[in-house]
Design an enzyme around this catalytic site. Sequence first.
Site, PDB file in Angstrom:
ATOM      1  CG  HIS A  22      -0.166   0.012   2.660  1.00 42.78           C
ATOM      2  ND1 HIS A  22       0.598  -0.737   3.097  1.00 42.78           N
ATOM      3  CD2 HIS A  22       0.091   1.239   3.315  1.00 42.78           C
ATOM      4  CE1 HIS A  22       1.050  -0.363   4.368  1.00 42.78           C
ATOM      5  NE2 HIS A  22       0.971   0.779   4.457  1.00 42.78           N
ATOM      6  CG  ASP A  81       1.677   4.861   4.763  1.00 42.85           C
ATOM      7  OD1 ASP A  81       1.177   3.805   4.424  1.00 42.85           O
ATOM      8  OD2 ASP A  81       2.716   5.233   5.468  1.00 42.85           O
ATOM      9  CG  HIS A 130       5.299   1.033   2.863  1.00 43.10           C
ATOM     10  ND1 HIS A 130       4.731   2.233   2.101  1.00 43.10           N
ATOM     11  CD2 HIS A 130       4.349   1.024   3.978  1.00 43.10           C
ATOM     12  CE1 HIS A 130       3.794   2.850   2.994  1.00 43.10           C
ATOM     13  NE2 HIS A 130       3.753   2.145   3.888  1.00 43.10           N
ATOM     14  NE  ARG A 166       9.425  -4.808  10.772  1.00 41.22           N
ATOM     15  CZ  ARG A 166       8.527  -4.096  10.338  1.00 41.22           C
ATOM     16  NH1 ARG A 166       7.365  -4.224  10.581  1.00 41.22           N
ATOM     17  NH2 ARG A 166       9.088  -2.813   9.938  1.00 41.22           N
TER      18      ARG A 166
HETATM   19  O1  AKG Z   1       5.465  -2.139   9.915  1.00 40.29           O
HETATM   20  C1  AKG Z   1       5.777  -1.464   9.236  1.00 40.29           C
HETATM   21  O2  AKG Z   1       7.100  -1.516   8.925  1.00 40.29           O
HETATM   22  C2  AKG Z   1       4.960  -0.477   8.203  1.00 40.29           C
HETATM   23  C3  AKG Z   1       3.672  -0.052   8.640  1.00 40.29           C
HETATM   24  C4  AKG Z   1       2.980   0.475   7.864  1.00 40.29           C
HETATM   25  O3  AKG Z   1       3.088   0.651   6.600  1.00 40.29           O
HETATM   26  C5  AKG Z   1       1.812   1.286   8.228  1.00 40.29           C
HETATM   27  O4  AKG Z   1       1.255   1.365   9.316  1.00 40.29           O
HETATM   28  O5  AKG Z   1       1.086   1.978   7.354  1.00 40.29           O
HETATM   29 FE   FE2 Z   2       2.240   2.249   5.574  1.00 41.88          FE
END
Ligand code: AKG
Ligand code: FE2
Length: 310
Positions: free
Chosen positions: A167, A169, A224, A234
Amino acid sequence: MPSTSWAMHAGHGGCSKSLNHGINKTLLDAVESAGKSLFSLPVQQKLKAARSPDGVSGYGVARISSFFPKLMWSEGFTIFGSPLEQARLLWPQDYKKFCDVIEEYEKVMKQLSSKLMWLMLGSLGIDQEDIKWAGPNGNFKGANAAIQLNSYPACPDPDRAMGLAAHTDSTLLTILYQNNTSGLQVLREGIGWVTVPPVPGALVVNLGDLIHMLSNGLYQSVLHRVVVNRTRHRFSVAYLYGPPANVQISPLPKLVGPACPPLYRAITWAEYLGTKAKHFNKALSSVRLCAPINGLVDVNDHSSVEVGWR
Ligand SMILES: O=C(O)CCC(=O)C(=O)O
Ligand SMILES: [Fe+2]
């Protein structure tokens, strides 16, 4: 502080590491530990603060889950505005510690975001005069933000699961803290998915769709995703930074002209979130006015990119 070269770098690919960000390591550790204590609560307890179907704040699956047929291997907690109401549901006697840490994090992230905005915009020749909503002191006082805590448990079959599907942001920028387990990947033009390895004490800055529109595509939002790990848990914290609610975001007049017409129509953050909820990864293209020129291509135009998983 990050330098102009950071801003230049961010222009190429929409993702950059910010090392000398001035954020206290103790605060980063405190946020990580606050997040971990939240996710390690019994599920029944976490569900007391569940995000309602039309709400923003609270505990739940990835917000983009509705676009995919399978669940993602993650859980999240979104904080918009004060964390108090949700924290009280989770820890009726002991909510203050969590709130204090989140509020402190929010404060420093807001300051860092404003600095990063000026680094990026400054390198395009944009100054305070050009962005009225940055306010008289140019500190983007009216900016809005949400904090997204993400937890990705170890996964016995990581090749068949996805922590968070691909996605972009819907932000101006997102400042991301990740613990010492890798998983974040960004799509690099012509290369494919590239892991952004965790660097102790470093923050990752991902550019969102709104800076993409504001800069008329000079800064591109980054596609990403998060892959999961067989043995390691994680954790990440995303600070999702955007403009004040009523501000129309459109390509800055200084960046458009006869040779570079505005590529996007004006839209508020709230409206764009609505568009994203409907069109997901096609949202940016859906607000585009005309075809990109001079080789500018929306990240969302990579229609061949496979965002699902097996
Ligand atoms: O966990 C991550 O590294 C990315 C999280 C992410 O892309 C988001 O919360 O929009
Ligand atoms: Fe994100």
